[in-house]
Design a protein around this motif. Structure first.
Motif, PDB file in Angstrom:
ATOM      1  N   PRO A   1      40.118  39.259  -6.005  1.00  0.00           N
ATOM      2  CA  PRO A   1      40.766  38.949  -4.739  1.00  0.00           C
ATOM      3  C   PRO A   1      42.151  38.347  -5.010  1.00  0.00           C
ATOM      4  O   PRO A   1      42.353  37.700  -6.042  1.00  0.00           O
ATOM      5  N   PRO A   2      43.101  38.563  -4.094  1.00  0.00           N
ATOM      6  CA  PRO A   2      44.446  38.021  -4.309  1.00  0.00           C
ATOM      7  C   PRO A   2      44.406  36.507  -4.460  1.00  0.00           C
ATOM      8  O   PRO A   2      43.469  35.854  -4.011  1.00  0.00           O
ATOM      9  N   ILE A   3      45.447  35.968  -5.061  1.00  0.00           N
ATOM     10  CA  ILE A   3      45.478  34.548  -5.372  1.00  0.00           C
ATOM     11  C   ILE A   3      45.348  33.693  -4.111  1.00  0.00           C
ATOM     12  O   ILE A   3      44.699  32.655  -4.122  1.00  0.00           O
ATOM     13  N   GLU A   4      45.915  34.188  -2.987  1.00  0.00           N
ATOM     14  CA  GLU A   4      45.807  33.423  -1.732  1.00  0.00           C
ATOM     15  C   GLU A   4      44.346  33.252  -1.341  1.00  0.00           C
ATOM     16  O   GLU A   4      43.923  32.193  -0.903  1.00  0.00           O
ATOM     17  N   VAL A   5      43.586  34.345  -1.503  1.00  0.00           N
ATOM     18  CA  VAL A   5      42.173  34.301  -1.129  1.00  0.00           C
ATOM     19  C   VAL A   5      41.433  33.315  -2.020  1.00  0.00           C
ATOM     20  O   VAL A   5      40.630  32.500  -1.564  1.00  0.00           O
ATOM     21  N   ARG A   6      41.763  33.361  -3.314  1.00  0.00           N
ATOM     22  CA  ARG A   6      41.042  32.471  -4.219  1.00  0.00           C
ATOM     23  C   ARG A   6      41.422  31.003  -4.002  1.00  0.00           C
ATOM     24  O   ARG A   6      40.585  30.120  -4.135  1.00  0.00           O
ATOM     25  N   MET A   7      42.697  30.788  -3.653  1.00  0.00           N
ATOM     26  CA  MET A   7      43.100  29.400  -3.382  1.00  0.00           C
ATOM     27  C   MET A   7      42.376  28.873  -2.148  1.00  0.00           C
ATOM     28  O   MET A   7      41.911  27.733  -2.131  1.00  0.00           O
ATOM     29  N   ALA A   8      42.271  29.742  -1.141  1.00  0.00           N
ATOM     30  CA  ALA A   8      41.577  29.318   0.078  1.00  0.00           C
ATOM     31  C   ALA A   8      40.129  28.969  -0.238  1.00  0.00           C
ATOM     32  O   ALA A   8      39.583  27.988   0.273  1.00  0.00           O
ATOM     33  N   MET A   9      39.512  29.779  -1.107  1.00  0.00           N
ATOM     34  CA  MET A   9      38.117  29.526  -1.440  1.00  0.00           C
ATOM     35  C   MET A   9      37.972  28.234  -2.250  1.00  0.00           C
ATOM     36  O   MET A   9      37.068  27.434  -2.001  1.00  0.00           O
TER      37      MET A   9
ATOM     38  N   LYS B   1      39.792  25.666  -2.192  1.00  0.00           N
ATOM     39  CA  LYS B   1      39.993  24.530  -1.315  1.00  0.00           C
ATOM     40  C   LYS B   1      38.731  24.259  -0.512  1.00  0.00           C
ATOM     41  O   LYS B   1      38.290  23.127  -0.372  1.00  0.00           O
TER      42      LYS B   1
ATOM     43  N   PRO C   1      40.557  33.139   6.631  1.00  0.00           N
ATOM     44  CA  PRO C   1      40.228  32.551   5.326  1.00  0.00           C
ATOM     45  C   PRO C   1      39.044  31.585   5.421  1.00  0.00           C
ATOM     46  O   PRO C   1      38.423  31.261   4.408  1.00  0.00           O
TER      47      PRO C   1
ATOM     48  N   ASP D   1      35.892  32.900   3.652  1.00  0.00           N
ATOM     49  CA  ASP D   1      36.065  33.285   2.257  1.00  0.00           C
ATOM     50  C   ASP D   1      35.624  34.723   1.958  1.00  0.00           C
ATOM     51  O   ASP D   1      34.784  34.980   1.108  1.00  0.00           O
ATOM     52  N   SER D   2      36.202  35.657   2.676  1.00  0.00           N
ATOM     53  CA  SER D   2      35.909  37.065   2.452  1.00  0.00           C
ATOM     54  C   SER D   2      36.714  37.575   1.261  1.00  0.00           C
ATOM     55  O   SER D   2      37.938  37.553   1.271  1.00  0.00           O
ATOM     56  N   GLU D   3      36.012  38.025   0.214  1.00  0.00           N
ATOM     57  CA  GLU D   3      36.725  38.464  -0.984  1.00  0.00           C
ATOM     58  C   GLU D   3      37.427  39.795  -0.783  1.00  0.00           C
ATOM     59  O   GLU D   3      38.393  40.098  -1.457  1.00  0.00           O
TER      60      GLU D   3
ATOM     61  N   TYR E   1      41.476  41.552   1.564  1.00  0.00           N
ATOM     62  CA  TYR E   1      42.718  42.290   1.310  1.00  0.00           C
ATOM     63  C   TYR E   1      42.600  43.782   1.589  1.00  0.00           C
ATOM     64  O   TYR E   1      43.595  44.464   1.707  1.00  0.00           O
TER      65      TYR E   1
ATOM     66  N   TRP F   1      44.332  44.448   4.622  1.00  0.00           N
ATOM     67  CA  TRP F   1      45.724  44.032   4.699  1.00  0.00           C
ATOM     68  C   TRP F   1      46.687  45.193   4.918  1.00  0.00           C
ATOM     69  O   TRP F   1      47.880  44.991   5.048  1.00  0.00           O
TER      70      TRP F   1
ATOM     71  N   TYR G   1      46.337  36.262   7.718  1.00  0.00           N
ATOM     72  CA  TYR G   1      45.479  35.568   6.767  1.00  0.00           C
ATOM     73  C   TYR G   1      46.206  34.363   6.182  1.00  0.00           C
ATOM     74  O   TYR G   1      45.693  33.242   6.149  1.00  0.00           O
ATOM     75  N   LYS G   2      47.447  34.610   5.733  1.00  0.00           N
ATOM     76  CA  LYS G   2      48.189  33.526   5.078  1.00  0.00           C
ATOM     77  C   LYS G   2      48.585  32.444   6.073  1.00  0.00           C
ATOM     78  O   LYS G   2      48.581  31.256   5.752  1.00  0.00           O
TER      79      LYS G   2
ATOM     80  N   GLN H   1      45.662  30.273   6.751  1.00  0.00           N
ATOM     81  CA  GLN H   1      45.396  29.414   5.604  1.00  0.00           C
ATOM     82  C   GLN H   1      46.325  28.198   5.617  1.00  0.00           C
ATOM     83  O   GLN H   1      45.900  27.072   5.368  1.00  0.00           O
TER      84      GLN H   1
ATOM     85  N   ASN I   1      48.691  41.597  -9.644  1.00  0.00           N
ATOM     86  CA  ASN I   1      47.909  40.551 -10.298  1.00  0.00           C
ATOM     87  C   ASN I   1      46.821  41.129 -11.200  1.00  0.00           C
ATOM     88  O   ASN I   1      45.990  40.415 -11.741  1.00  0.00           O
TER      89      ASN I   1
END
Lengths: 306, 737
Positions: A43-51, A53, B159, B162-164, B167, B170, B179-180, B183, B656
């Motif tokens: 998952p993108p870094i934003e998703v992982r940061m949200a998790m 947190k 967010p 926590d849906s993996e 994206y 997106w 999403y952002k 957050q 990434n």
């Protein structure tokens, strides 16, 4: 006696706290990211940061604080691997299964171990004694996954008596319990056999024999209690280990127990699950040791518990 | 060990025995022997009872094994492949993949027909109009509506949950931004992180680098050992704080935050401008500004904390978020059955995305009962959800099956959904999934006839190799190894000037990478080392990974020892002279040793290189590979959808998943051009051009295309239709017993 039990129970939170802190430090120093996926697209870094947190994984003090608050409410938190299960759910479903299997295994181990050990001591240097001691030696030496695979191939493959794996019916329990029991059974057999041989040559047994008791009477009436003491101290930790499951046996026989989690929680760096399991295991271990100590006093009144 | 004090009494009490004593010296006393025999009889009876008690019943039409238990059945939160395999039978997206047709086209499922695609104002084909079929029903008999889809997609884009796979949505206009934004809104609710970010996180990164550099100057450290400073990402953290403050504007009546905002802006500029040369001089200035900003935010926080963080505020913030979703994200319900989706940019493979499980609808009323604001609204405005909505009896589904029984780590039983629109065409009415962790046990259960289908034996295990060997000899006909859209490859470290060992990195030169790639005999690896029917790879994108895309295999690197030596000599390493020792890095449990050892020997023999192997557990391996702490590292990629983009975006400089650390502006440019291209043929041509560049430069050496490994008796299990997307339609599988 009562004061001992109370004191031990009062020590329990302290012991748990120390174990918790050590586990916490170890769990946080594990490499890897519990929120990363094992293969493929991350998952993108934003998703992982949200998790991170959300689960307070981004700050140790915050994690500790929230964990402590949750623990006070009796909750061990969410699992990071099985994210729709709480650690409480996982333990509540896995522990009874593992405990049942472990209890069955201990029963078989005691049964075989005692029978073989006593038989060996009753008729020392007989072919029976030789046979039980050699089987015990093989039993202790074989790794459990080999024993399990052999039993599986024999009794579920070549002779189709038992199911390969699964859980739920009485017949599912036999092969895994037998597999789990082999090492403790061999251990118990040797402890009993050697203990009895020792005690049987002691003065008070000679006196008993001289007084006219038969060898078997002297053994059952006087010697066994004393020879059983080492088995008793072996049983405490063995019971705690058996009741909380075995990774190998549970995997081999497809049993939905707790053992599998002990390994996988660490591999997945599932901090909540690691902490929950360690706390559960430590509690059980401390309690079982207490039970063993109390049982000591009953078996051998010469032992005073203070 | 028990803590007990043993107090010895001189004589143990001896029980008094009445009657005259008689010493028996018999070797076999009859009493205990009788007892032993009785015990033995008892055992035999118990075991016999266990053997005859209850047989195993085949309580389902199709029985298969899964290697691991389920994390989620929630279509928006799941991500593990076995969760997807199960949930696909419960929830049906608008489209599904037709697996019995060549080319695996998407076909309408909950939608009545394929969507109508129209252009937006700029002439791009980004508007998709879906109509939901009239007979699409939930398992409780209610109609499936366009609102159910929008509700489900909004869950995936919050967010909070926590849906993996968030994206994967997106591509929809405004989805990523939403999403952002949400957050940031959540973090802004309680901006306690400000002090940490400003005074610890960013400051420490700068200080560490500055200290390290001074040690390098003093000769105590090598430059390679100093943690790098990523000024852009540190600046982003500060920018993140700024945007958090924006959410507080309505409450900042006294304009308290303005000075903090100004300080943050200056900080961001400052951090962006950092270089190794000016780092030490700027540390003090940074500290002053950061302290000021943190203090202002702290004071503000303490003042307004009590006044505006209540459940009502959390609810209000949530409504602002929902409102924003409705206004900015490109999904609209035209009416109960009509759904309009607007994409951010032309996405030719969107129909495949729309067939992905994350796009499935959920039944709003039954989910909403389990959703609520976090209990402590003074600290969090987050929505939380109780996963129990997916438990049997509670979960409402729109797919072919309903969840009948779910026992954690044991089994899952699915039975037919009485309201499913395509019920008439289903070929079975129940599926039982048994959780069996050990592949050997799976095989034993399959051999005993307990399982109809074994899809989870990893193709890298010796079990798979043995079975494939028997299959090749004609001894069995139940092994199925369809090709995948997945590639196994080796990454070359294309990023760092020095290898982790401290030697200059030879792989920065594409000629060296090509030479190493040319020295790999892929055919032998596939046939002799692995032996499970894999295919040698001469392109990164596997065949069949996108309609109209022809992987440029003619530009691929083939086994050519002579050419490899020549190229290596050209690059300045004649006969391997001057090459540093090379280490092949792979993850330990996964059956990668065989190929690694084979390649090690080849590089030694062909290139005269000194090659060693190193393996690590997966979590460590993955971390180190991501940070290019390797010389050569194993990699694997399985496409999410059949389009070359899912493969080629690995080589973008900002990706990434770019584990090779490859950076080529030409690839970035070609890729960007392709994503703007409206004409599918031209788009594919651009992507092909990008792949040709990649193949020429070989940042990675493709080795083979993966295969799936399945076990089922083709005479018994019909209509499985295995395919390279590993897409399944279990409702059409028929088992003859």
């Amino acid at each position: 006696m009562a004061s001992l039990i109370i004191r031990r129970l009062l020590q329990l939170p302290l012991i748990l706290f120390v174990i918790f802190m050590i586990t916490f430090l170890l769990a946080w120093s594990l490499p890897g990211d519990p929120l990363s996926r094992s293969e493929g697209k991350q998952p993108p870094i934003e998703v992982r940061m949200a998790m991170a947190k959300q689960y307070n994984l981004d700050s140790q003090p915050r994690f500790l604080k929230s964990y402590a608050t949750e623990l006070m409410k009796g909750s061990l938190g969410p699992s990071l691997t099985y994210r729709d299960q709480s650690v409480n759910d996982i333990i509540a479903t896995g522990l009874p299964t593992s405990a049942l299997l472990g209890a069955a295994a201990l029963f078989i181990a005691l049964h075989i171990g005692l029978a073989a050990g006593i038989a060996g001591a009753l008729w020392p240097r007989s072919p029976l004694d030789f046979a039980t001691l050699s089987v015990a030696l093989v039993g202790v030496s074989l790794p459990i996954f080999v024993t399990g695979a052999i039993l599986l191939a024999l009794f579920a493959g070549i002779v189709n008596l038992f199911p390969v794996g699964g859980w739920g019916e009485p017949r599912h329990i036999f092969l895994p319990a037998l597999t789990l029991s082999v090492i403790p059974a061999a251990y118990i057999a040797r402890l009993i056999r050697l203990g009895l041989a020792d005690v049987m040559s002691s003065d008070y047994i000679r006196t008993a024999l001289a007084k006219g008791l038969s060898r078997s009477e002297a053994l059952f009436r006087h010697a066994l209690k004393v020879a059983f003491l080492p088995v008793l101290s072996f049983l405490g930790p063995a019971a705690a280990a058996a009741l909380t499951g075995s990774f190998v046996v549970e995997k081999l026989f497809a049993i939905p127990g707790l053992g599998d989690h002990f390994v996988n929680a660490v591999l997945n760096k599932d901090q909540f699950l690691i902490l929950g399991l360690v706390l559960t295991y430590a509690t059980i271990l401390v309690l079982f040791n207490l039970v063993v100590d109390v049982a000591y006093a009953y078996v051998d009144p010469r032992i005073e518990l203070t | 060990m028990p803590v007990a004090r043993v107090v010895w009494t001189p004589h143990p009490p001896i029980a008094k025995r009445p009657g005259p004593g008689r010493v028996k010296c018999l070797p076999m006393t009859r009493g205990p022997f009788k007892w032993l025999m009785l015990l033995l009889v008892f055992d035999v009876v118990v075991i016999a009872w266990l053997v005859v008690s209850g047989g195993e019943t085949d309580d389902a039409d199709l029985v298969f094994a899964s290697s691991s238990g389920h994390n989620f059945l929630d279509p928006q939160r799941l991500s593990a492949s076995n969760d997807i395999r199960l949930a696909e039978n419960l929830f049906e997206p608008l489209l599904r993949i037709k697996i019995d047709a060549p080319g695996l086209p998407p076909e309408p499922a909950t939608a009545a027909a394929l969507p109508e695609v129209t252009n937006d104002a700029e002439g791009r084909p980004v508007i998709y109009a879906f109509t939901i079929r009239d007979d699409a029903k939930w398992s409780n008999g209610e109609d499936v509506t366009s609102h159910d889809f929008i509700y489900a997609w909004r869950r995936a884009l919050m967010p909070d949950f926590d849906s993996e796979y968030s994206y994967i949505l997106w591509k929809i206009k405004g989805a990523e931004e939403f999403y952002k934004w949400r957050q940031e809104q959540l973090s802004a609710y309680l901006p306690t992180g400000a002090r940490d970010v400003l005074l610890t996180t960013v400051y420490d990164a700068m200080k560490n680098r500055a200290d390290g550099l001074s040690k390098v100057a003093a000769g105590d450290l090598k430059l390679n050992d100093v943690p790098p400073l990523d000024a852009a990402s540190e600046a982003k953290k500060i920018a993140g704080l700024q945007s958090q403050l924006v959410h507080h504007k309505p409450y900042d009546t006294k304009k308290q935050l303005a000075p903090a905002q100004a300080a943050l802006e200056q900080l961001e500029e400052l951090v962006k401008s950092l270089t190794d040369a000016n780092l030490a001089d700027n540390l003090e200035r940074y500290e002053t500004l950061a302290t000021k900003a943190a203090e202002v935010i702290d004071t503000y926080d303490a003042e307004v904390f009590a006044s505006h963080r209540t459940p009502e505020t959390a609810r209000k913030w949530l409504n602002i978020a929902f409102d924003r979703f409705n206004k900015t994200v490109g999904v609209q319900a035209i009416d109960d059955k009509k759904l309009r989706v607007t994409l951010a940019s032309p996405t030719p493979y969107f129909l495949y995305l729309a067939a992905f499980i994350t796009y499935a609808p959920v039944h709003e009323a039954s989910v909403e009962k389990f959703v609520g604001l976090a209990p402590d609204a003074t600290k969090s405005a987050r929505l939380i959800q109780d996963a129990r909505w997916t438990s049997p009896g509670t979960i409402v589904t729109n797919g072919p099956y309903i969840l009948n029984r779910r026992r954690f780590k044991r089994d899952v039983l699915l039975t037919q959904n009485p309201h499913y629109w395509n019920k008439a065409n289903m070929r079975n009415t129940s599926i039982l999934e048994i959780i069996v962790g050990d592949p050997q046990t799976q095989l034993a259960m399959y051999n005993k006839g307990r399982l109809d289908w074994v899809p989870d034996i990893p193709s890298s295990t010796s079990i798979a190799r043995d079975l494939a060997g028997e299959m090749a000899k004609g001894k069995r006909n139940d092994v199925h190894m369809p090709t995948t859209i997945g590639t196994y490859y080796y990454n070359f470290n294309c990023k760092d000037k020095e290898l982790p060992s401290g030697h200059p990195n030879p792989f920065l030169d594409p000629r060296v990478r090509r030479a190493f790639s040319m020295a790999i005999d892929r055919k032998t690896i596939v046939e002799k080392v692995n032996g499970v029917g894999q295919v040698p790879a001469y392109s990164f994108t596997p065949p069949g990974a996108g309609k109209g895309y022809d992987p440029p295999v003619e530009h691929g690197v083939r086994f050519d020892p002579e050419g490899a030596r020549k190229l290596l000599a050209e690059a300045g390493f004649p006969d391997g002279k001057g090459l540093p020792p090379i280490e092949i890095f792979f993850n330990s449990a996964g059956g990668h040793e065989g190929a690694a050892q084979f390649i090690q020997v080849q590089w030694q023999q062909v290139l005269n290189a000194e090659v060693t192997l190193r393996s690590q557990e997966w979590p460590v391996f993955q971390e180190e590979r991501k940070r290019q702490k390797y010389d050569v590292a194993r990699g694997g990629w399985i496409g999410d959808y059949p389009d070359p983009v899912t493969f080629l975006d690995l080589f973008l400089s900002g990706s990434n998943h770019n584990d090779a650390g490859y950076n080529n502006p030409e690839v970035d440019r070609l890729f960007a051009e392709a994503s703007k291209e409206v004409d599918p043929a031209k788009r594919m041509a651009k992507l092909r051009e990008a792949e040709i560049v990649v193949l020429k430069e070989q940042p990675v050496a493709p080795i083979l295309y993966y295969v799936w490994f399945h076990l089922y008796d083709p005479g018994k299990v019909k209509n499985m239709n295995l395919n390279n997307l590993n897409s399944r339609r279990l409702e059409f599988v028929e088992v003859v017993r």
